[in-house]
Design a protein around this motif. Structure first.
Motif, short mmCIF file in Angstrom:
data_model
loop_
_atom_site.label_atom_id
_atom_site.label_comp_id
_atom_site.label_asym_id
_atom_site.label_seq_id
_atom_site.Cartn_x
_atom_site.Cartn_y
_atom_site.Cartn_z
N GLU A 14 0.49 -0.82 -0.10
CA GLU A 14 0.66 0.19 -0.11
C GLU A 14 0.75 1.63 -0.26
O GLU A 14 0.37 2.14 -0.65
N VAL A 15 1.87 1.16 0.95
CA VAL A 15 2.64 2.33 0.82
C VAL A 15 3.22 2.40 -0.81
O VAL A 15 3.49 3.53 -1.05
N HIS A 20 3.21 5.68 -5.42
CA HIS A 20 3.72 5.64 -7.24
C HIS A 20 3.31 7.01 -7.79
O HIS A 20 3.35 7.64 -8.32
N GLU A 21 2.39 7.53 -6.97
CA GLU A 21 0.62 7.98 -7.53
C GLU A 21 1.27 9.43 -7.00
O GLU A 21 1.25 10.42 -7.94
N GLU A 22 2.52 9.50 -5.90
CA GLU A 22 2.31 10.90 -5.48
C GLU A 22 4.19 11.36 -5.90
O GLU A 22 4.15 12.98 -6.83
N TYR A 23 4.96 10.56 -6.84
CA TYR A 23 6.37 10.45 -7.33
C TYR A 23 6.56 9.83 -7.91
O TYR A 23 6.75 8.89 -8.24
N PRO A 24 5.34 9.91 -9.50
CA PRO A 24 5.06 9.50 -10.80
C PRO A 24 6.55 8.70 -11.56
O PRO A 24 7.08 8.03 -12.79
N ASP A 25 7.52 10.58 -11.33
CA ASP A 25 8.69 10.10 -12.47
C ASP A 25 9.95 9.84 -11.26
O ASP A 25 10.85 10.52 -11.42
N SER A 26 9.40 9.28 -10.10
CA SER A 26 10.93 9.16 -8.76
C SER A 26 12.00 8.15 -10.14
O SER A 26 11.89 6.74 -10.65
N ALA A 27 12.67 8.56 -9.34
CA ALA A 27 14.14 8.55 -10.49
C ALA A 27 15.88 8.36 -9.15
O ALA A 27 15.74 9.71 -8.98
N ILE A 28 16.72 8.30 -9.95
CA ILE A 28 18.01 8.28 -9.38
C ILE A 28 18.43 9.92 -9.93
O ILE A 28 18.08 10.38 -10.92
N SER A 29 18.90 10.83 -9.02
CA SER A 29 19.22 11.40 -8.95
C SER A 29 20.77 12.22 -9.35
O SER A 29 20.78 13.16 -9.51
N LEU A 30 21.03 11.33 -9.38
CA LEU A 30 22.61 11.44 -9.31
C LEU A 30 23.01 11.30 -11.20
O LEU A 30 22.39 10.82 -11.75
N ASN A 31 23.38 12.01 -11.46
CA ASN A 31 24.27 12.24 -13.31
C ASN A 31 25.18 12.03 -13.62
O ASN A 31 26.30 11.68 -12.96
N PHE A 32 25.00 10.76 -14.74
CA PHE A 32 25.97 9.75 -15.14
C PHE A 32 25.72 9.15 -16.60
O PHE A 32 24.93 9.58 -17.02
N SER A 33 26.84 9.54 -17.22
CA SER A 33 26.43 9.10 -18.97
C SER A 33 26.99 7.49 -18.83
O SER A 33 27.05 7.09 -19.95
N SER A 34 27.73 6.57 -17.89
CA SER A 34 28.89 5.26 -18.09
C SER A 34 28.50 4.43 -16.45
O SER A 34 28.53 5.43 -15.60
N HIS A 147 17.15 7.77 4.12
CA HIS A 147 15.83 7.73 4.20
C HIS A 147 15.09 7.07 3.40
O HIS A 147 14.26 6.43 4.76
N VAL A 148 15.37 5.89 3.45
CA VAL A 148 15.04 4.36 3.18
C VAL A 148 14.91 3.98 4.58
O VAL A 148 13.96 3.50 5.28
N HIS A 184 13.48 4.76 -4.60
CA HIS A 184 13.53 5.78 -5.26
C HIS A 184 12.46 6.41 -4.76
O HIS A 184 12.57 7.80 -4.10
N LEU A 185 11.40 6.28 -4.16
CA LEU A 185 9.93 6.14 -3.50
C LEU A 185 10.47 6.83 -2.76
O LEU A 185 9.93 8.05 -1.95
N LEU A 186 11.28 6.52 -1.35
CA LEU A 186 11.18 6.44 -0.16
C LEU A 186 11.79 7.62 0.02
O LEU A 186 11.49 8.77 0.52
N ILE A 187 13.11 8.15 -1.21
CA ILE A 187 13.92 9.37 -0.92
C ILE A 187 13.07 10.31 -0.96
O ILE A 187 13.55 11.84 -1.05
#
Length: 228
Positions: A14-15, A20-34, A147-148, A184-187
């Motif tokens: 349920e959490v 998921h509804e509250e943060y539909p675009d939740s993802a890692i926030s660090l920038n990287f390309s490799s 956060h978790v 990611h959701l909990l963060i």
């Protein structure tokens, strides 16, 4: 005060659904390309904000492009290059040694196993899980950051304290398909609502599920201590 649903699996699902509804675009926030950039960014992020890491790595990744670049780097110069990151001197040492190990033992590549990653200095299970999930598309655990750790204890999903023990406690409770996104959701929720101090329980979508919800009290009911 909310009352947690039973069993823990039901509560966790349920959490997840609500977040998921509250943060539909939740993802890692660090920038990287490799994979290498990811590894470096996660090592630097220990006890440091992702925002600050992204500021530093914008130039760092232009200068250091391979494991060999880190292996051959002057440690003092590298420490200067990551100045502003917490424990930058120690982390410079981690990165140069990690570079040497990757060059000597992994053909200059980032290891793709938990054991290979945790053999690198500055890399614990949490960091290794992030690299496996986002670098190798291998999900074999749950990343337990601060956060978790905080939210799962407040929600009563776990009573464990150490990150490793919390992860072990969460694995049979959180659906395997959600292991990666759960973090990611909990963060996101921990940053926006359920902060370490003065959480906004009145506007929290999880308040009715949370035994620690601060509705009419200034006491953290999970710990018996003031929120601060």
């Amino acid at each position: 005060m909310g009352t947690p649903l039973e069993p823990r699996e039901t509560q966790a699902e349920e959490v997840i659904d609500r977040l998921h509804e509250e943060y539909p675009d939740s993802a890692i926030s660090l920038n990287f390309s490799s994979r290498l950039e990811l590894l470096v960014a996660v090592v630097l992020s220990a006890q440091c904000t992702d925002e600050r890491v992204n500021e530093v790595t914008a130039d760092l990744f232009e200068k250091y492009r391979s494991a060999a670049d880190y292996a051959e780097a002057d440690e003092e110069e590298l420490a200067e290059d990551i100045y502003g990151i917490t424990f930058h001197n120690n982390k410079a040492g981690y990165l140069t040694e990690a570079g040497r190990i990757m060059v000597d033992e992994h053909d200059g590549e980032v290891p793709d196993t938990m054991s290979g990653l945790t053999d690198l200095p500055g890399v614990g299970r949490k960091t290794a899980n992030v690299v496996l999930q986002h670098g190798h598309d291998v999900v074999e655990g749950i990343v337990v950051d601060t956060h978790v750790q905080r939210l799962t204890r407040r929600l009563g999903i776990t009573e464990e304290e150490r990150p490793e023990a919390i992860e072990e406690d969460l694995l049979p409770v959180v659906p395997e398909a959600e292991w990666q996104q759960f973090t990611h959701l909990l963060i996101d929720h921990g940053r926006a609502v359920c902060t370490a101090r003065n959480p906004d329980c009145e506007d929290c979508v999880l308040a009715d599920l949370c035994p620690s919800a601060k509705m009419d009290s200034d006491v953290d009911l999970a710990s018996g201590e003031p929120w601060g």
